[in-house]
Design an enzyme around this catalytic site. Structure first.
Site, short mmCIF file in Angstrom:
data_model
loop_
_atom_site.label_atom_id
_atom_site.label_comp_id
_atom_site.label_asym_id
_atom_site.label_seq_id
_atom_site.Cartn_x
_atom_site.Cartn_y
_atom_site.Cartn_z
N GLU A 498 41.38 37.55 40.24
CA GLU A 498 41.91 36.33 40.87
C GLU A 498 41.05 36.03 42.09
O GLU A 498 41.01 36.83 43.02
CB GLU A 498 43.37 36.59 41.30
CG GLU A 498 44.06 35.41 41.95
CD GLU A 498 45.51 35.75 42.38
OE1 GLU A 498 45.80 36.92 42.70
OE2 GLU A 498 46.33 34.83 42.39
N ILE A 499 40.36 34.92 42.04
CA ILE A 499 39.50 34.55 43.17
C ILE A 499 40.25 33.54 44.02
O ILE A 499 40.87 32.60 43.50
CB ILE A 499 38.16 34.00 42.65
CG1 ILE A 499 37.33 35.19 42.13
CG2 ILE A 499 37.40 33.26 43.76
CD1 ILE A 499 35.93 34.86 41.72
#
Ligand code: NAI
Length: 745
Positions: A498-499
């Protein structure tokens, strides 16, 4: 002028060419990155075979792909989606059966020369050929991934694969849908030879001639229930389905073609399957059934059962959901994580990792081994630096044990990673991934330290699980180069990354980190900044609700089972033990400070933490652990909870619904607040990061399937009963008003 037949062949990308008495049929579908199988392709291929039949000069056939790194990626899924009825799908399956039967019975030898992915329909195609050669390239994989899409192989794979390699090995591949590499494919007997890439065509031509001349003979005995060791752990859905068939089970029933042995085998396999899938994944059950028909009643009956089951499965909701996930992850692979498709990722030649703990060690592995760039780890002490290297070594050792790496390759990969207690080697890193303790002050301190020693263009990514990235950026001289890269534990197994971008993150920084994530083998979603981002945020109310249930007197085993029956891989209390009860306890106040009372955790767990129970890591949480293995619930833990040992038998369906709907409602809030960019990203994040049941398609697909107004009613019902933590998300209310689903604009 081209004849009608030539025009059809050209459209299917098939060409025919004779060299030294061997007809080479090449498939290279125009305008498509990969070749796929459709009825038209099959027909065009059959026509070319007939041409080879008529040509007296032709003694044998070689079937090869014209694509750079792809053989045939599978059946054309877009096409499958356009078919209207099960009967039409069945007819297509029967058509493929007829074509491949003809291929198998062809009077001249047909050699398949495989380079690149040979999956699904592609593998079924070559299984009907007489000899299979595959290149030793890492791009070459074979497998029947249909069950991952809620389908079964529909072009004879359920019959030809067990006949070729034995029922056990075939079931292991078909029920998990996993891919295998060339060496493993050879070991299993799926292919006959593994050869270097540049020699593929020459060797294929040679083998074709030898087969035609009778100097090469292939004997293919039906190998029955051959025992083959399980291969290593797989990520994603294949990992989820792995372990359906245990080795012991097969050992017990390893009685070649013995009807009683077979019955034991299939009965037990079905039991093991149902235990794992809880009856939620019909494709696996059908695959088992269809393979059994083939073994008991012969190929013809087996193929007929396959066509029927395939036709039914295409129209199940489960298959629709799994196909949607497949399309979503495929689309994510092509995106750069920004709204601007022209933004290019910059090259990352070296990575620095701060903190050599549980997460830092895992990140060093995916960067140094999978992405394959030099990595320098910095910890505050020697023990930390050593721990990171040890962790990488442990994962590499497992791979050597599974023979996915040689000891030599393992050593070479390990030498990519070095560790120390100062910043030496950091001057030249392009990307720093930070995984020190979860403490804003400490993170600001390390940002200042690294910025003093790194270059102007170095990216600073934090693996924080809850601190807002915008707050971290406040401690940086280069805030546009600060971003979140949130990995999941264990890093080498969990498929999601998850960026997190804050409003000032530069687009090139996002694109670069997305690119790095993909090179590390991750499915990457990009979300906007906010407390807990997306995944930690939707997990918090889910865990809280489970804690409320415990406080109400729920039995731990019954509660965990309720959520596993719903479709999660583990129950919430087991998960709490895995994550660490103390960790959850720390995140709680952060979420409550950000979102108010509706996110407050019940006080019920305080006694458990103050008793020194942190979960698996202390061998004592809600459950007991012995040698790393989870045992039964510790009866003493109930004394620390309200209602003591006097547990109540609460309604399982209601428990599951309360806990799951907390996650769904919070996901909808994230979309409404712009944390999530799309429902698709929310579905992918929940499935691959948190184990939301894949067959339900993620929180948004689930909300749409329930119907937004039905979901709203359920939440309002619980709100009346339990208060504001069930307040429906404003976006849900809006959707109900507009009469729209989440996937509708
Ligand atoms: P950990 O306690 O296993 O490791 C932290 C490491 O940082 C230790 O080795 C420590 O010596 C080192 N360290 C502390 N100060 C340092 C400094 N000034 N310079 C260099 N190294 C220093 O913690 P874990 O679990 O690896 O977590 C690290 C980060 O990752 C935290 O921000 C956590 O919230 C986050 N995270 C943790 C997850 C998990 O499942 N444990 C999941 C996702 C994120």
């Amino acid at each position: 002028m081209a004849t009608k037949q030539e025009a059809v062949e050209a459209k299917q990308g098939l060409s025919y060419d004779v060299t030294n008495g061997v007809a080479v049929i090449t498939v290279d579908q125009p305008g498509a990155p990969v070749n796929t199988l459709s009825p038209e392709t099959g027909t065009a291929f059959t026509t070319l075979l007939q041409q080879a039949e008529r040509d007296p000069e032709v003694k044998a056939v070689v079937f090869i792909s014209g694509k750079k790194d792809n053989f045939v990626a599978g059946a054309n899924i877009d096409f499958l989606q356009t078919i209207k009825t099960p009967a039409d799908v069945e007819a297509i399956s029967r058509g493929a059966h007829a074509q491949f039967d003809q291929l198998e019975a062809f009077s001249k030898p047909v050699v398949a020369a495989i380079h690149g992915a040979c999956l699904g329909g592609g593998l079924e195609w070559v299984l009907a050929c007489h000899y299979r050669i595959v290149t030793d390239s890492p791009k070459s994989v074979v497998g029947l991934p249909e069950t991952q899409l809620g389908l079964i192989p529909g072009a004879g794979g359920t019959q030809r694969l067990p006949a070729l390699i034995g029922a056990q090995a075939a079931l292991d591949l078909i029920l998990t849908g996993k891919n295998v590499k060339p060496s493993k494919a050879k070991k299993l007997g799926i292919v006959d030879e593994v050869v270097p890439v540049p020699m593929l065509k020459d060797i294929a031509l040679k083998r074709a001639e030898e087969l035609a001349a009778g100097t090469l003979k292939v004997e293919r005995a039906h190998q029955g229930f051959k025992a083959v060791a399980q291969s290593g752990k797989k990520k994603g859905l294949a990992g989820f389905f792995q372990g359906l068939i245990s080795k012991d089970l097969w050992a017990e029933a390893a009685l070649e073609d013995n009807p009683l042995g077979r019955k034991v085998l299939f009965d037990q396999a079905k039991k093991a399957l149902l235990k794992k899938t809880r009856g939620k994944y019909p494709a696996q059950e059908k695959a088992l059934q269809v393979i059994r028909v083939g073994l008991e009643s012969g190929r013809k009956a087996g193929l007929e059962a396959e066509a029927k089951a395939f036709g039914e499965l295409v129209f199940t909701d489960v298959s629709r959901r799994l196909v949607e996930i497949f399309f979503a992850t495929t689309a994510l692979k092509k995106e750069n994580g920004t709204a601007n498709a022209s933004v290019k990722a910059r090259e990352v030649k070296k990575v620095g990792v701060l903190g050599g703990g549980l997460m830092g060690g895992g990140i060093a592995y995916v960067a140094g081994v999978l992405q394959g760039v030099p990595v320098r780890v910095k910890d505050r002490d020697d023990a930390g630096a050593g721990r990171a290297l040890k962790q990488v070594q442990t994962v590499l050792d497992e791979r050597v044990k599974r023979r996915s790496l040689t000891p030599r390759e393992s050593n070479a990969k390990l030498s990519n990673i070095t560790a120390g207690t100062d910043y030496s080697g950091f001057k030249s890193v392009d990307l720093i991934i930070e995984a020190v303790f979860e403490d804003l002050k400490l993170k600001h301190q390390v940002i200042a330290e690294v910025e003093a020693v790194t270059g102007e263009n170095t990216i600073f990514a934090s693996n924080t699980s809850s601190l807002p990235i915008g707050e971290l950026a406040k401690g940086s001289k280069r805030p546009s180069q600060v971003i979140g890269m949130h990995y999941f534990s264990p890093v080498h197994k969990m498929p999601l990354l998850e960026i997190i971008t804050h409003p000032g993150t530069a687009e090139w920084v996002t694109a670069t980190c997305v690119d790095v994530g993909k090179k590390q083998g991750k499915t990457v979603i990009v979300v906007n900044d906010g407390p807990g981002f997306y995944t930690s945020r939707i997990l918090a109310p889910y865990m809280n609700e489970a804690a409320y249930l415990l406080a109400e007197g729920a039995d731990i085993v019954q509660l965990d089972k309720a959520l596993v029956d719903f479709g999660f891989p583990v129950g919430p209390i087991t998960l709490l033990d895995e994550v660490g009860i103390d960790v959850a306890q720390k995140v709680g106040p952060i979420m409550e400070a950000a979102f108010g009372k509706r996110m407050s955790a019940p006080k019920a767990l305080e006694g458990v933490v103050s008793d020194g129970r942190l979960g698996r890591k202390t061998n004592k949480g809600f459950y007991l652990y012995e040698d790393g293995k989870k045992k039964e619930v510790d009866p003493q833990v109930y004394l620390l909870l309200p209602h003591g040992k006097d547990r109540k038998s609460l309604d399982a369906a209601e428990m599951a619904e309360r806990v799951a709907l907390q996650m769904v409602n919070e996901a909808i809030r994230c979309l409404g607040e712009g944390i999530l960019r799309s429902p698709r990203d929310g579905d992918v994040g929940a499935i691959f990061g948190l184990g939301f049941p894949p067959f339900l398609g993620g929180p948004f697909r689930y909300a749409d399937a329930l119907g937004p107004s039905n979901l709203l009613r359920k939440l309002e019902h619980y709100q009346d009963k339990y208060g504001e933590r069930f307040t429906p998300a404003p976006l849900l209310v809006e959707k109900v008003r507009a009469g729209k689903g989440f996937y509708e604009a």
